[in-house]
Design a protein around this motif. Structure first.
Motif, short mmCIF file in Angstrom:
data_model
loop_
_atom_site.label_atom_id
_atom_site.label_comp_id
_atom_site.label_asym_id
_atom_site.label_seq_id
_atom_site.Cartn_x
_atom_site.Cartn_y
_atom_site.Cartn_z
N VAL A 1 7.93 -87.02 -11.22
CA VAL A 1 7.06 -86.49 -10.47
C VAL A 1 6.23 -85.64 -11.34
O VAL A 1 4.78 -85.90 -11.49
N CYS B 1 5.44 -78.52 -2.03
CA CYS B 1 6.19 -78.04 -1.15
C CYS B 1 6.47 -79.10 0.17
O CYS B 1 5.80 -80.12 0.07
N GLY C 1 3.07 -84.21 -3.20
CA GLY C 1 3.98 -83.68 -2.23
C GLY C 1 4.32 -84.86 -0.90
O GLY C 1 5.12 -85.51 -1.01
N GLU D 1 4.29 -75.75 9.41
CA GLU D 1 3.74 -74.45 8.64
C GLU D 1 2.85 -75.03 7.76
O GLU D 1 1.67 -74.42 7.37
N ILE E 1 1.75 -74.67 -5.92
CA ILE E 1 2.28 -74.62 -4.73
C ILE E 1 3.60 -75.37 -4.27
O ILE E 1 3.66 -76.50 -4.03
N ALA F 1 5.15 -91.58 -7.39
CA ALA F 1 5.41 -90.55 -8.44
C ALA F 1 6.94 -90.40 -8.65
O ALA F 1 7.17 -89.94 -9.85
N ARG G 1 3.10 -67.85 -0.38
CA ARG G 1 3.01 -68.72 0.86
C ARG G 1 1.73 -68.32 1.54
O ARG G 1 1.34 -67.05 1.73
N SER H 1 12.46 -77.71 -7.45
CA SER H 1 12.50 -78.46 -8.69
C SER H 1 11.43 -79.09 -9.20
O SER H 1 11.19 -79.06 -10.51
N GLY I 1 12.34 -85.28 0.46
CA GLY I 1 11.49 -84.87 1.73
C GLY I 1 12.21 -85.73 2.68
O GLY I 1 12.68 -86.84 2.87
N1 LIG Z 1 5.65 -88.07 -4.19
C1 LIG Z 1 6.95 -88.29 -4.65
O1 LIG Z 1 7.11 -89.29 -5.28
C2 LIG Z 1 8.01 -87.24 -4.20
C3 LIG Z 1 7.53 -86.44 -3.47
N2 LIG Z 1 8.26 -85.29 -3.01
C4 LIG Z 1 8.07 -84.41 -2.26
O2 LIG Z 1 8.21 -83.05 -3.15
C5 LIG Z 1 8.71 -82.14 -1.95
C6 LIG Z 1 9.28 -80.94 -3.15
O3 LIG Z 1 10.51 -81.53 -3.85
P1 LIG Z 1 11.31 -80.67 -4.66
O4 LIG Z 1 10.63 -79.66 -5.48
O5 LIG Z 1 12.24 -81.45 -5.08
O6 LIG Z 1 11.91 -79.59 -3.40
P2 LIG Z 1 12.66 -78.27 -3.41
O7 LIG Z 1 13.34 -78.13 -1.91
O8 LIG Z 1 13.43 -78.14 -4.58
O9 LIG Z 1 11.38 -77.31 -3.36
C7 LIG Z 1 10.58 -76.95 -2.30
C8 LIG Z 1 9.91 -75.65 -2.55
O10 LIG Z 1 8.82 -75.59 -1.53
C9 LIG Z 1 8.91 -74.16 -0.95
N3 LIG Z 1 8.31 -74.01 0.00
C10 LIG Z 1 8.77 -74.50 1.51
N4 LIG Z 1 7.70 -74.06 2.18
C11 LIG Z 1 6.76 -73.47 1.49
C12 LIG Z 1 5.32 -73.16 2.04
N5 LIG Z 1 4.96 -73.06 3.36
N6 LIG Z 1 4.51 -72.77 0.99
C13 LIG Z 1 4.97 -72.70 -0.45
N7 LIG Z 1 6.22 -73.18 -0.84
C14 LIG Z 1 6.99 -73.64 0.24
C15 LIG Z 1 10.64 -73.99 -1.16
O11 LIG Z 1 10.64 -72.53 -1.05
C16 LIG Z 1 10.98 -74.80 -2.52
O12 LIG Z 1 10.96 -73.72 -3.46
C17 LIG Z 1 9.48 -82.55 -1.22
O13 LIG Z 1 9.84 -81.82 -0.07
C18 LIG Z 1 8.94 -84.01 -1.12
O14 LIG Z 1 8.17 -84.27 0.31
C19 LIG Z 1 9.72 -85.27 -3.51
C20 LIG Z 1 10.05 -86.32 -4.48
C21 LIG Z 1 9.30 -87.54 -4.89
#
Ligand SMILES: NC(=O)C1=CN([C@@H]2O[C@H](COP(=O)(O)OP(=O)(O)OC[C@H]3O[C@@H](n4cnc5c(N)ncnc54)[C@H](O)[C@@H]3O)[C@@H](O)[C@H]2O)C=CC1
Ligand SMILES: O=C(O)C(=O)CO
Length: 317
Positions: free
Chosen positions: A102, A205, A233, A210, A153, A287, A178, A157, A75
């Motif tokens: 996570v 997400c 998230g 948004e 949502i 997480a 979305r 990954s 993020g």
């Molecule tokens: N709590 C924790 O320890 C952690 C939290 N995160 C959070 O998790 C989020 C996701 O991580 P990844 O899956 O690795 O990222 P990623 O970039 O692989 O996937 C994010 C997905 O969200 C989608 N997306 C974007 N805007 C959207 C919307 N308005 N509605 C629905 N989907 C939407 C994208 O198209 C993409 O498929 C990160 O952005 C971060 O904020 C990430 C790692 C650890």
């Protein structure tokens, strides 16, 4: 010689080693950095590493020496990415590093809430067992996960990682289209339908303009009374006051929150103020925190710096 500054090294446990990038450099780590200290600490930096320290336009405009921002996380909502694009300042992040950690955290919260583990522990602490006078007692519903539906949502990954685990334990998976979208892609289900059909909803997400308050009063009302909401998230995806109200009114059955609108969060935060609720599980943004994920992240921090100076940048945003 590159001058690399890590502004918040203590966000990664000390036993995790960050490999030294193979580029001539000086390395300065600070355990933590207050907003007022950022500019001074980065005055000579050519590379900044930040996990959660905010780098906004006002700060970045005062740092003409910077060549690269390395976000030590996936993020990157703490960095003004639009300013960086407008000013050709490269930013990279860490990707796909917590695809076990996570999802396992999310599923752990889900089992715990569905089986009311925290509520039973509290009842034992409160001596309810003695009153009931049987070998067991049932003060809270216990549900099965197998056969239930999870709404996811965000299908990146981590959303995909949760889907893999959820399917393995017999759940039906719905990926949400979305919010507000007029079309629905193949493999996705309209946002509102997911909320109304799922027995659990989990958020993966990014936090953007948004997605701020993606889940608020209206969305919580669409969910089933037996539904569980999980947010690993970003704080800000969920309207925290609305969530507490929905839990109190029984509009949803439980919530697991790993992320908060302000971190660290204190008693002024509605989630922390209600931490005693038996159907609310709170964890302090951990997480991602399995040792294997942390080490993968630390390795990518170094790889990203090395790749950038070798002219083959990784994970540019
Ligand atoms: N709590 C924790 O320890 C952690 C939290 N995160 C959070 O998790 C989020 C996701 O991580 P990844 O899956 O690795 O990222 P990623 O970039 O692989 O996937 C994010 C997905 O969200 C989608 N997306 C974007 N805007 C959207 C919307 N308005 N509605 C629905 N989907 C939407 C994208 O198209 C993409 O498929 C990160 O952005 C971060 O904020 C990430 C790692 C650890
Ligand atoms: O990788 C992320 O986005 C995290 O929140 C962990 O710092």
């Amino acid at each position: 010689m590159e001058h690399i500054v890590f502004l918040d090294r203590d966000t990664i446990p000390a036993h995790i080693t960050i490999p030294s990038p193979d580029v001539a450099h000086q390395w300065q780590s600070y355990p933590a950095t207050e907003p007022s200290e950022v500019v001074e600490r980065l005055r000579e930096a050519t590379v900044v590493i930040t996990n959660k320290v905010v780098l906004n336009a006002h700060i970045l405009a005062q740092l003409p020496e910077l060549k690269l921002i390395v976000v030590a996380a996936t993020g990157y909502n703490n960095v003004d990415i639009d300013w960086c694009h407008e000013n050709q300042l490269p930013v990279c992040n860490i990707r796909g590093y917590a695809t076990r950690s996570v999802p396992e955290h999310v599923i752990a919260m889900l089992f715990s809430l569905r089986r009311n583990l925290v509520a039973y522990q509290r009842d034992i602490q409160n001596d309810i067992w003695r009153e009931k006078n049987q070998f067991c007692f049932f003060t809270h519903p216990i549900g099965d996960i197998a056969g239930s539906t999870i709404g996811i949502i965000g299908s990146g990954s981590l959303g995909q990682g949760v889907a893999t685990l959820a399917k393995a334990i017999g759940m039906k998976v719905l990926f949400a289209e979305r919010k507000g979208s007029k079309v629905c892609r193949e493999g996705y289900t309209p946002f509102e339908t997911v909320l109304s059909q799922a027995d659990a909803v989990t958020l993966h997400c990014p936090l953007t303009d948004e997605t701020e308050n993606l889940i608020s009063d209206n969305e919580l009302k669409l969910m089933k009374p037996e539904s569980i909401l999980i947010n690993a998230g970003r704080g800000g995806l969920v309207d925290e006051k609305a969530l507490i109200l929905a839990l109190k009114k029984g509009e949803i059955a439980g919530a697991g929150m790993d992320v908060f609108t302000e971190e660290p969060a204190d008693y002024s935060n509605p989630l922390v103020a209600n931490a005693g609720m038996p159907n609310l599980i709170l964890t302090p943004h951990v997480a991602w925190g399995s040792d294997s994920s942390l080490q993968t992240l630390a390795n990518q921090v170094s790889d990203n710096i090395q790749a950038f100076f070798a002219g083959k940048p990784n994970n540019l945003l």
